[in-house]
Enzyme design. Sequence first.
Site, PDB file in Angstrom:
ATOM      1  N   ARG A   1       5.253 -12.904  10.329  1.00  0.00           N
ATOM      2  CA  ARG A   1       5.711 -11.516  10.182  1.00  0.00           C
ATOM      3  C   ARG A   1       7.064 -11.354  10.868  1.00  0.00           C
ATOM      4  O   ARG A   1       7.288 -11.845  11.972  1.00  0.00           O
ATOM      5  CB  ARG A   1       4.675 -10.578  10.814  1.00  0.00           C
ATOM      6  CG  ARG A   1       5.062  -9.113  10.801  1.00  0.00           C
ATOM      7  CD  ARG A   1       3.864  -8.249  11.199  1.00  0.00           C
ATOM      8  NE  ARG A   1       3.262  -8.687  12.451  1.00  0.00           N
ATOM      9  CZ  ARG A   1       3.679  -8.295  13.654  1.00  0.00           C
ATOM     10  NH1 ARG A   1       4.712  -7.484  13.762  1.00  0.00           N
ATOM     11  NH2 ARG A   1       3.075  -8.714  14.743  1.00  0.00           N
TER      12      ARG A   1
ATOM     13  N   LYS B   1       4.260   0.568  11.117  1.00  0.00           N
ATOM     14  CA  LYS B   1       4.196   1.860  10.412  1.00  0.00           C
ATOM     15  C   LYS B   1       3.815   2.980  11.366  1.00  0.00           C
ATOM     16  O   LYS B   1       4.339   4.094  11.280  1.00  0.00           O
ATOM     17  CB  LYS B   1       3.190   1.786   9.270  1.00  0.00           C
ATOM     18  CG  LYS B   1       3.704   1.075   8.022  1.00  0.00           C
ATOM     19  CD  LYS B   1       2.683   1.168   6.897  1.00  0.00           C
ATOM     20  CE  LYS B   1       3.201   0.478   5.639  1.00  0.00           C
ATOM     21  NZ  LYS B   1       2.224   0.546   4.534  1.00  0.00           N
TER      22      LYS B   1
ATOM     23  N   GLU C   1       0.875  -1.175   0.000  1.00  0.00           N
ATOM     24  CA  GLU C   1       0.000   0.000   0.000  1.00  0.00           C
ATOM     25  C   GLU C   1       0.915   1.230   0.000  1.00  0.00           C
ATOM     26  O   GLU C   1       1.787   1.343   0.867  1.00  0.00           O
ATOM     27  CB  GLU C   1      -0.882   0.002   1.241  1.00  0.00           C
ATOM     28  CG  GLU C   1      -1.806  -1.200   1.344  1.00  0.00           C
ATOM     29  CD  GLU C   1      -2.523  -1.245   2.681  1.00  0.00           C
ATOM     30  OE1 GLU C   1      -3.332  -0.334   2.954  1.00  0.00           O
ATOM     31  OE2 GLU C   1      -2.267  -2.180   3.462  1.00  0.00           O
TER      32      GLU C   1
END
Length: 793
Positions: free
Chosen positions: A480, A490, A257
């Site tokens: 992850r 983020k 994204e």
Amino acid sequence: MSDAKLFESIGIDKKKAEEAAGNSKLSIKLKQIIQIANVGAGCERAAGLLLYQVATKVKRIEAAKNLESILPYIVSGQISSSTQLAELIKQLTKGPDSFDKKTFETACGVGVVVSEQEVKDTIAKLFSDNASILKAKRYGAQGMLFGKARGLLKWADGKTVKTEFDRVILSVLGPKTAEDKKKPAKAKKQKTQPKNSDEKKSGDDEKDGPDMRTLTREELTSLFKGREIPWDKNSNEVEEAHLKRTGGRMQTRFPPEPNGYLHIGHAKAMNFNFGVAKKFGGVCYLRFDDTNPAAEKKEYIDNIIENVKFLGHDPWKITYSSDSFQKLYDFAVDLINKDKAFVCHMKIEDIRENKKLKQNQKPSPWRNRPIKESLYEFEKMRRGYYGEGEAILRLKMDITHDNPNMWDIIAYRVMFQNHPHAGDKWCIYPTYDYTHCVIDSLEDITHSCCTMEFENRRESYYWLLDELGIFKPNVWEYGRLNIESNVLSKRKLRQLVVDRHVRGWDDPRLLTINGLRRRGFTHEGINAFCDAMGVARSIVVWAPYERLEQCGRTALNTISPRRMAVLDPLKVVLTNMDSNQVVEIKCRDFPENMKELGVSSPDREFVVPLTRVCYIERKDFKPKADKSFFGLTVGKSVRLLHAYNITCERFDQDAKGTPTCVYCTIDLESKVKVKKGFLHWVSEPKPGKEPAKVTVNLYEKLFAADRPGEDDDGEKVDYLTQLNPNSLEVKKGCYVNEDMLKVKVGEHYQFERLGFFYVDPDTKGKKVVLNRTMSLSTSKDLRKKDPRRKRKK
């Protein structure tokens, strides 16, 4: 009654009871559990032992959730196996704040009875699905397959599963041959399971899963096996059409994204998606899932493309989800016509509150509005009639489903934002959950890979594709990546930058790709780290930062010419040299022993001057020292690297006792090197002329804690309180030889005995700035952190 006697009353043997009573923390917890479970008068031994395990596994009883409702399941015998207990612990520590009987009993397998026929059918399918691996590895695959069988038959009787598994493998392979009985090469001992079974810590020699460099097709087939969904299969017609379009070629994608800068977790995703496609003759898209114009920028898009190329990946195509906005809109209209979507006017806050009721939530007041009405309202949304938050399009799924991602998720919302790629054409935008799976299908992605936090989206992913009647990719999730002493969230990265705890998104202390590049990591080093980490289905994989350094160091070793620099200079006067004497010292870009690597040759030499005044590191001199100190001290001889032996005669010091100048004699005829004590140095380029100066940034770990946000006991704390105040030391006035004033931005050097350094973009002309990428330390850093290593007595 004494504590020990109390513990014995619930079935704990005498020795263990006494040990528990002697452990103050455990004793307090166990007594609390006995009281809450109401078994002070005793209970069945099996139940007592499980209660004891709860006390050992739950860190703080006060923080455990719904103990009063959950412990009776142990006392009554409804929770009796170790598998059930493991799930029970998860419910106590990570479960919902309020107790929901159905959710708990489903999670822990309460009342689940698995018949022998179900066991037989499941094992038969397991062997059929893994026939190729079984054929290749025979009994070598036995452990792996049995582990899968236990996972598939989680609540079945273990003995029944083992008996049926042994029967089937014998019937398929026959008795073990002499080759089968050969012991495999002894592997290095694996690390014990971490405290949190959903997390895994990667050690020096341990991988998170199969190594990308050695991944076989059989391992890949086995790897892409996730939780099955009833509606995840393609019809023959859809499958045949897909194969006709792709020719059976593997197609993957890396779908960031564009709402921020990439970090090393994205590098791992790139490494896997691009790597596996390349290895097996497939292709990989770089696709921007650009569904939220409020957070997305053109600069993020450009930077992502640049960093994908920096890491050496070559996308088959660069695509944008926004290029398919019309197609996505048309699909939404189709869903409304099928009564599988509706326009809703509930506020987002009200939807969230309603979902807290879980399966007891109330349906939206607009859920059953007529199809024509929803079509009309959706068109009004598209034309900008509604303001933001006044209308949304929701999918009509199943609000009674166990999975929250099936609770009528939002497909479209109103946003009056210009899009960085699509411009101002749209004022309604599809959500990520609606868009992602549809674009995967439209691009004929064969293997859709993402991290484990998306695992619970499988139902909604396949539900939508099933309702649209389009191709369903194979979905697989992997762990992850987290790296100790740093953060990859983020939100946290943005806070560090915005609040100026670091100097920007490319601060070398961050693990953004920009930060790693500015620190001096190469794409070879980053990719080697990702290769070594591998992929597996652990929820989170924790890697020590030293492991990243180890991979980076190996990559830098053959491309970093050797030079000398002194960061904290101490003056040395060579008393038996003339004041105007200059001796030329020949040095090499790379050591002679690196010839076999093709990086060293006789013509790769350079000359440095040695005059009467030179400088060494302050830490390399001590007025008095014991035998363990290999530096310079009064009366001792050491060797200047690439030059001659010097012997200390005396030194000057200031009023505080700090040495200011050391006086030595030099043996210009010496040809025999000292056994220990080799010092790097920088000399005056000409008698009376100060050496060239540069600025050096010395970086350490950004956080003092291994896992920022947790204290030593695993309790949550403010991660910002754990920032390392010494993560950056700026050293100005460091001495180098004059050729270092001609360096170019982006070059790598190894300063002997100090580490690998990178020429920073702040370098302008003769104002040189260097970043230390890492020290020259070897894997001993990893061994220190490896809990498998025990201190020798």
